[in-house]
Write a protein that holds these residues in place. Sequence first.
Motif, PDB file in Angstrom:
ATOM      1  N   GLU A 107       0.824  -1.212   0.000  1.00  0.00           N
ATOM      2  CA  GLU A 107       0.000   0.000   0.000  1.00  0.00           C
ATOM      3  C   GLU A 107       0.856   1.259   0.000  1.00  0.00           C
ATOM      4  OE1 GLU A 107      -3.334   2.311  -0.204  1.00  0.00           O
ATOM      5  OE2 GLU A 107      -3.173   0.127  -0.422  1.00  0.00           O
ATOM      6  N   ALA A 108       1.972   1.227   0.710  1.00  0.00           N
ATOM      7  CA  ALA A 108       2.867   2.400   0.747  1.00  0.00           C
ATOM      8  C   ALA A 108       3.458   2.669  -0.638  1.00  0.00           C
ATOM      9  CB  ALA A 108       3.985   2.173   1.760  1.00  0.00           C
ATOM     10  N   THR A 109       3.808   1.621  -1.364  1.00  0.00           N
ATOM     11  CA  THR A 109       4.337   1.788  -2.721  1.00  0.00           C
ATOM     12  C   THR A 109       3.266   2.365  -3.634  1.00  0.00           C
ATOM     13  OG1 THR A 109       5.781  -0.125  -2.377  1.00  0.00           O
ATOM     14  CG2 THR A 109       5.432   0.593  -4.645  1.00  0.00           C
ATOM     15  N   LYS A 110       2.053   1.894  -3.472  1.00  0.00           N
ATOM     16  CA  LYS A 110       0.944   2.396  -4.285  1.00  0.00           C
ATOM     17  C   LYS A 110       0.726   3.887  -4.036  1.00  0.00           C
ATOM     18  CE  LYS A 110      -4.008   1.623  -5.054  1.00  0.00           C
ATOM     19  NZ  LYS A 110      -5.187   0.793  -4.651  1.00  0.00           N
ATOM     20  N   GLN A 111       0.748   4.302  -2.775  1.00  0.00           N
ATOM     21  CA  GLN A 111       0.539   5.710  -2.456  1.00  0.00           C
ATOM     22  C   GLN A 111       1.682   6.580  -2.989  1.00  0.00           C
ATOM     23  OE1 GLN A 111      -2.255   6.980  -1.294  1.00  0.00           O
ATOM     24  NE2 GLN A 111      -3.066   4.864  -1.275  1.00  0.00           N
ATOM     25  N   PHE A 112       2.907   6.031  -2.948  1.00  0.00           N
ATOM     26  CA  PHE A 112       4.049   6.770  -3.500  1.00  0.00           C
ATOM     27  C   PHE A 112       3.864   6.981  -5.003  1.00  0.00           C
ATOM     28  CE2 PHE A 112       8.129   6.405  -5.770  1.00  0.00           C
ATOM     29  CZ  PHE A 112       8.746   7.576  -5.334  1.00  0.00           C
ATOM     30  N   PHE A 113       3.397   5.960  -5.695  1.00  0.00           N
ATOM     31  CA  PHE A 113       3.176   6.089  -7.138  1.00  0.00           C
ATOM     32  C   PHE A 113       2.088   7.111  -7.432  1.00  0.00           C
ATOM     33  CE2 PHE A 113       0.794   4.726 -10.958  1.00  0.00           C
ATOM     34  CZ  PHE A 113       1.792   4.915 -11.902  1.00  0.00           C
ATOM     35  N   ILE A 114       1.021   7.089  -6.674  1.00  0.00           N
ATOM     36  CA  ILE A 114      -0.078   8.037  -6.891  1.00  0.00           C
ATOM     37  C   ILE A 114       0.421   9.470  -6.701  1.00  0.00           C
ATOM     38  CG2 ILE A 114      -2.285   8.854  -5.986  1.00  0.00           C
ATOM     39  CD1 ILE A 114      -2.960   5.947  -5.319  1.00  0.00           C
ATOM     40  N   SER A 115       1.183   9.688  -5.640  1.00  0.00           N
ATOM     41  CA  SER A 115       1.691  11.032  -5.350  1.00  0.00           C
ATOM     42  C   SER A 115       2.650  11.503  -6.444  1.00  0.00           C
ATOM     43  CB  SER A 115       2.395  11.030  -3.998  1.00  0.00           C
ATOM     44  OG  SER A 115       3.003  12.277  -3.747  1.00  0.00           O
ATOM     45  N   ALA A 116       3.566  10.630  -6.861  1.00  0.00           N
ATOM     46  CA  ALA A 116       4.566  11.023  -7.857  1.00  0.00           C
ATOM     47  C   ALA A 116       3.932  11.260  -9.220  1.00  0.00           C
ATOM     48  CB  ALA A 116       5.641   9.943  -7.956  1.00  0.00           C
ATOM     49  N   SER A 117       2.993  10.426  -9.609  1.00  0.00           N
ATOM     50  CA  SER A 117       2.365  10.571 -10.932  1.00  0.00           C
ATOM     51  C   SER A 117       1.511  11.825 -11.012  1.00  0.00           C
ATOM     52  CB  SER A 117       1.524   9.328 -11.248  1.00  0.00           C
ATOM     53  OG  SER A 117       0.511   9.145 -10.276  1.00  0.00           O
ATOM     54  N   GLU A 118       0.898  12.212  -9.889  1.00  0.00           N
ATOM     55  CA  GLU A 118       0.113  13.446  -9.895  1.00  0.00           C
ATOM     56  C   GLU A 118       1.012  14.664 -10.048  1.00  0.00           C
ATOM     57  OE1 GLU A 118      -2.191  13.346  -6.336  1.00  0.00           O
ATOM     58  OE2 GLU A 118      -3.770  12.091  -7.215  1.00  0.00           O
TER      59      GLU A 118
END
Length: 501
Positions: free
Chosen positions: A444-455
Amino acid sequence: MPSQIFASTINGWDASLVTIEIDITAQLPGLLIVGLPDKAVEEARERVRSALHNSGFAFPSRKVVVNLAPADLPKQGPSYDLGIALGILLVSGQIAPQVDLKKFLILGELGLDGAIRPVAGVLSSAQAAVAAGLTHCLAPEDNGYEASLIPDLIVWPVRTLREAVDLVLGQAEPLIISEPQIAEKIWPITLNTISGQALAKRAAVIAAAGAHNLLLVGPPGSGKTLLAQALPSLLPSLNRSEQLEVTKMYSIAGLLPPNSFLAQPPFRHPHHSASAVSLIGGGSWPRPGEISLSHHGVLFLDELPEFPRHVLESLRQPLEDGSVTVARTNNTVNFPSRFLLIAAMNPCPCGFYGDGERICTCLPSALHRYQEKISGPLFDRMDLVVTMPRQKTEVVISGQGEGEGEMKEIIMQARDLQVARNPDGKLNCALGPKEIIPALFWAEATKQFFISASEKLQLSGRALHRSLKVARTIADLSAAPSVTREHIAEALQFRQTSWKA
């Protein structure tokens, strides 16, 4: 009673069986061919007449009518010559075959001396013959091995019309088809020959492992073309299914060497003056273009902005679908085109925009016009974008490149992981939006990092999925079962646009 011989015609990627019906009527001597023949088929009149005479047979002194059925299907090429000649001998009573010719696919171009020359598309024709229930194939000697690639088809290779007649009369034994020696291709340029450019080499390894598209940007002489030409040396040999598809494509295009098949991924490098038709495929008789000839291989477009913009835009749909549909007024055909695209370009017309040592002399308007030739949708389809800076002199002349053997082994292991994990044995590049997410196994932490970076990077939906596929490939290269934050960060760094004005 009219004789019937089976041949075939190429229709895009596949072949269709053609029935050669021959009858002799009590009219003035001549040979009439009907059934939508092209010029090459019509000229069979003279080739067949001379071949029969020079092989010791007589041409009937009455009118010979040849019907190529179905009559509404266009026929092209000289592959009907042998079938027409045997049909004439049969209907005129000059031969009495000891085999059932209705079980044979008969292909071959006749020379005036009766020699039988190779024809294109034999592999597709052999597949169509087996699907129709035919059991034998009478083909030119140079096409013998190609036809024998299809199981359940007995191939009789022949060199002359006289040999073909002797075979059907039971007076000779078929030639033995010798299996060609397939040697490992030696690439003249490998990663060992390139000094420096560690980031670009890393991108090349990722691209080779997952078949991801790669864009190289840099000043003249930074090694872009050299790296692109070295990438095919990292690719593993084709598997049996891929070999058949690539061999079939080159056979249709008339580019297959005699008695051979292609075991290595193809590498195509068209000049930037190439037209859209030559790149995509087409023509009055649709033929595969460069993107289809790169199927399961590499298509390298050097000096990308020098290609006409409409030519580059025509790549958008094939890059997404892995196939291209060529539509014409009287025909629509589909060619597979699952290829790895490598593109190279300078950042500006003079080539030195952003260079740390040379000053760019381009006007702002010229710079924008140059970079705008690469549209946003096409750029969005690039999985990896790398800026290749100028290398220091001592690095260039050092001659110390990376070890290639170990990298190729890692790439093969990464591909094995993809084939074992992904649906239908797909590589990561071919995964759909619904297929890539379950393959990540991320926390879940990796997923949130991807969401933040892609935005923050304002990536499109397509770019998001392509970045995830690259991250999955990076994880496969390290044999990691799940995608981590480090894999995501490395994948996102390859979507840089720092070279843009």
